[in-house]
Design a protein around this motif. Structure first.
Motif, PDB file in Angstrom:
ATOM      1  N   LEU A   1       0.806  -1.067  -0.136  1.00  0.00           N
ATOM      2  CA  LEU A   1      -0.074  -0.168  -0.005  1.00  0.00           C
ATOM      3  C   LEU A   1       1.012   1.281   0.139  1.00  0.00           C
ATOM      4  N   GLY A   2       1.957   1.270   0.883  1.00  0.00           N
ATOM      5  CA  GLY A   2       2.973   2.244   0.707  1.00  0.00           C
ATOM      6  C   GLY A   2       3.272   2.783  -0.372  1.00  0.00           C
ATOM      7  N   LEU A   3       3.906   1.660  -1.355  1.00  0.00           N
ATOM      8  CA  LEU A   3       4.236   1.992  -2.732  1.00  0.00           C
ATOM      9  C   LEU A   3       2.941   2.663  -3.939  1.00  0.00           C
ATOM     10  N   THR A   4       1.868   2.008  -3.470  1.00  0.00           N
ATOM     11  CA  THR A   4       0.646   2.776  -4.226  1.00  0.00           C
ATOM     12  C   THR A   4       0.429   4.109  -3.972  1.00  0.00           C
ATOM     13  N   ILE A   5       0.411   4.529  -2.704  1.00  0.00           N
ATOM     14  CA  ILE A   5       0.015   5.807  -2.219  1.00  0.00           C
ATOM     15  C   ILE A   5       1.479   6.714  -2.882  1.00  0.00           C
ATOM     16  N   THR A   6       2.495   6.222  -2.616  1.00  0.00           N
ATOM     17  CA  THR A   6       3.711   6.951  -3.289  1.00  0.00           C
ATOM     18  C   THR A   6       3.729   7.036  -4.634  1.00  0.00           C
ATOM     19  N   GLY A   7       3.419   6.110  -5.333  1.00  0.00           N
ATOM     20  CA  GLY A   7       3.147   6.126  -6.991  1.00  0.00           C
ATOM     21  C   GLY A   7       2.166   7.016  -7.333  1.00  0.00           C
ATOM     22  N   GLU A   8       0.989   7.295  -6.449  1.00  0.00           N
ATOM     23  CA  GLU A   8       0.105   8.250  -7.055  1.00  0.00           C
ATOM     24  C   GLU A   8       0.549   9.752  -6.770  1.00  0.00           C
ATOM     25  N   ALA A   9       1.458   9.696  -5.496  1.00  0.00           N
ATOM     26  CA  ALA A   9       2.034  11.099  -5.340  1.00  0.00           C
ATOM     27  C   ALA A   9       2.869  11.351  -6.426  1.00  0.00           C
ATOM     28  N   LEU A  10       3.749  10.285  -6.759  1.00  0.00           N
ATOM     29  CA  LEU A  10       4.547  10.695  -7.679  1.00  0.00           C
ATOM     30  C   LEU A  10       4.051  11.296  -9.141  1.00  0.00           C
ATOM     31  N   GLU A  11       2.843  10.650  -9.507  1.00  0.00           N
ATOM     32  CA  GLU A  11       2.111  11.112 -10.792  1.00  0.00           C
ATOM     33  C   GLU A  11       1.717  12.309 -10.515  1.00  0.00           C
ATOM     34  N   ALA A  12       1.035  12.676  -9.371  1.00  0.00           N
ATOM     35  CA  ALA A  12       0.762  14.217  -9.149  1.00  0.00           C
ATOM     36  C   ALA A  12       1.892  15.005  -9.075  1.00  0.00           C
ATOM     37  N   GLY A  13       3.120  14.747  -8.665  1.00  0.00           N
ATOM     38  CA  GLY A  13       4.150  15.663  -8.878  1.00  0.00           C
ATOM     39  C   GLY A  13       4.566  15.811 -10.256  1.00  0.00           C
ATOM     40  N   GLU A  14       4.576  14.863 -10.962  1.00  0.00           N
ATOM     41  CA  GLU A  14       4.965  14.858 -12.410  1.00  0.00           C
ATOM     42  C   GLU A  14       3.980  15.990 -13.234  1.00  0.00           C
ATOM     43  N   LYS A  15       2.548  15.454 -12.938  1.00  0.00           N
ATOM     44  CA  LYS A  15       1.469  16.321 -13.614  1.00  0.00           C
ATOM     45  C   LYS A  15       1.727  17.750 -13.399  1.00  0.00           C
ATOM     46  N   ALA A  16       2.364  18.250 -12.220  1.00  0.00           N
ATOM     47  CA  ALA A  16       2.493  19.185 -11.632  1.00  0.00           C
ATOM     48  C   ALA A  16       3.479  20.126 -12.127  1.00  0.00           C
ATOM     49  N   GLY A  17       4.348  19.089 -13.069  1.00  0.00           N
ATOM     50  CA  GLY A  17       5.668  19.842 -13.517  1.00  0.00           C
ATOM     51  C   GLY A  17       6.866  20.047 -12.800  1.00  0.00           C
ATOM     52  N   TRP A  18       7.102  19.259 -11.527  1.00  0.00           N
ATOM     53  CA  TRP A  18       8.014  19.209 -10.993  1.00  0.00           C
ATOM     54  C   TRP A  18       9.288  18.560 -11.589  1.00  0.00           C
ATOM     55  N   SER A  19      10.509  18.924 -11.328  1.00  0.00           N
ATOM     56  CA  SER A  19      11.632  18.321 -11.925  1.00  0.00           C
ATOM     57  C   SER A  19      11.897  16.890 -11.547  1.00  0.00           C
ATOM     58  N   CYS A  20      12.169  16.830 -10.313  1.00  0.00           N
ATOM     59  CA  CYS A  20      12.615  15.452  -9.618  1.00  0.00           C
ATOM     60  C   CYS A  20      12.032  15.170  -8.201  1.00  0.00           C
ATOM     61  N   ALA A  21      12.323  13.946  -8.069  1.00  0.00           N
ATOM     62  CA  ALA A  21      11.753  13.540  -6.572  1.00  0.00           C
ATOM     63  C   ALA A  21      13.018  12.951  -5.885  1.00  0.00           C
ATOM     64  N   LEU A  22      13.097  13.176  -4.528  1.00  0.00           N
ATOM     65  CA  LEU A  22      14.007  12.874  -3.403  1.00  0.00           C
ATOM     66  C   LEU A  22      13.290  12.151  -2.407  1.00  0.00           C
ATOM     67  N   LEU A  23      13.761  10.982  -2.065  1.00  0.00           N
ATOM     68  CA  LEU A  23      13.188  10.312  -1.021  1.00  0.00           C
ATOM     69  C   LEU A  23      14.276   9.504  -0.081  1.00  0.00           C
ATOM     70  N   ILE A  24      14.241   9.322   1.207  1.00  0.00           N
ATOM     71  CA  ILE A  24      14.955   8.696   1.964  1.00  0.00           C
ATOM     72  C   ILE A  24      14.279   7.455   2.145  1.00  0.00           C
ATOM     73  N   GLY A  25      14.937   6.228   1.764  1.00  0.00           N
ATOM     74  CA  GLY A  25      14.575   4.842   1.964  1.00  0.00           C
ATOM     75  C   GLY A  25      15.254   3.838   1.237  1.00  0.00           C
ATOM     76  N   ALA A  26      14.575   2.649   1.447  1.00  0.00           N
ATOM     77  CA  ALA A  26      15.166   1.208   0.909  1.00  0.00           C
ATOM     78  C   ALA A  26      15.062   1.320  -0.565  1.00  0.00           C
ATOM     79  N   SER A  27      16.351   1.011  -1.293  1.00  0.00           N
ATOM     80  CA  SER A  27      16.225   0.776  -2.554  1.00  0.00           C
ATOM     81  C   SER A  27      15.630  -0.551  -2.918  1.00  0.00           C
ATOM     82  N   SER A  28      15.787  -1.450  -2.141  1.00  0.00           N
ATOM     83  CA  SER A  28      14.795  -2.852  -2.376  1.00  0.00           C
ATOM     84  C   SER A  28      13.227  -2.563  -2.394  1.00  0.00           C
ATOM     85  N   TYR A  29      12.893  -1.522  -1.737  1.00  0.00           N
ATOM     86  CA  TYR A  29      11.371  -1.263  -1.780  1.00  0.00           C
ATOM     87  C   TYR A  29      11.062  -0.078  -2.824  1.00  0.00           C
TER      88      TYR A  29
END
Length: 160
Positions: free
Chosen positions: A89-117
């Motif tokens: 569920l965390g990936l689903t929520i984050t994925g939808e937030a990433l789509e919103a950031g991209e649609k809003a025209g932001w350049s890139c995303a930074l996150l602190i987390g596990a690359s395996s996830y």
């Protein structure tokens, strides 16, 4: 049924804070990532919450930052109620937030987390020495992803 929606602060702020306390405990305020959040305001139109039966069961908050001279978004914290953990569920929520950031025209995303996830969402560990966080941080957990622009950014990370 679980619904993923933009955050409505008046309705979701208190349940989100309660979820953060349940998920992370009071120590989460001491983390380096909090230095980016403490003098900033998240972006409710990009934040995403998971709602089930009227209750907040997950969240991904998003914050404006600068990486060097580049305006970017900082994703997190991502929290999921213990009763719903383990089903991505965390990936689903984050994925939808990433789509919103991209649609809003932001350049890139930074996150602190596990690359395996978070690697499943296209995040990659930042090249060594490219990103300077405002405090101690394991460089293997500093991850970047392109949104509406390149992810090859570098520099000090600061609140926008």
């Amino acid at each position: 049924m679980i619904e993923i929606l933009p955050e409505t602060p008046a309705r979701h702020a208190d349940p989100i804070e309660a979820l953060f306390n349940t998920t992370f405990g009071p120590g989460h305020f001491a983390k380096t990532a909090e230095r980016l959040r403490e003098f900033s305001t998240s972006l409710p139109q990009i934040n995403r919450v998971a709602i089930e039966d009227g209750k907040v069961i997950g969240v991904c908050r998003v914050w404006p930052i600068r990486i060097g001279e580049t305006q970017a978004l900082f994703y997190g914290p991502v929290a999921v109620s213990p009763s719903h953990q383990g089903n991505r569920l965390g990936l689903t929520i984050t994925g939808e937030a990433l789509e919103a950031g991209e649609k809003a025209g932001w350049s890139c995303a930074l996150l602190i987390g596990a690359s395996s996830y978070f690697g499943d969402l296209g995040f990659e560990v930042a090249p060594h020495g490219h990103i300077q966080m405002p405090g101690p941080q394991d460089p293997a957990r500093v991850m970047l992803r392109a949104l509406a622009g390149p992810k090859d950014v570098s520099g000090a990370v600061k609140a926008a």
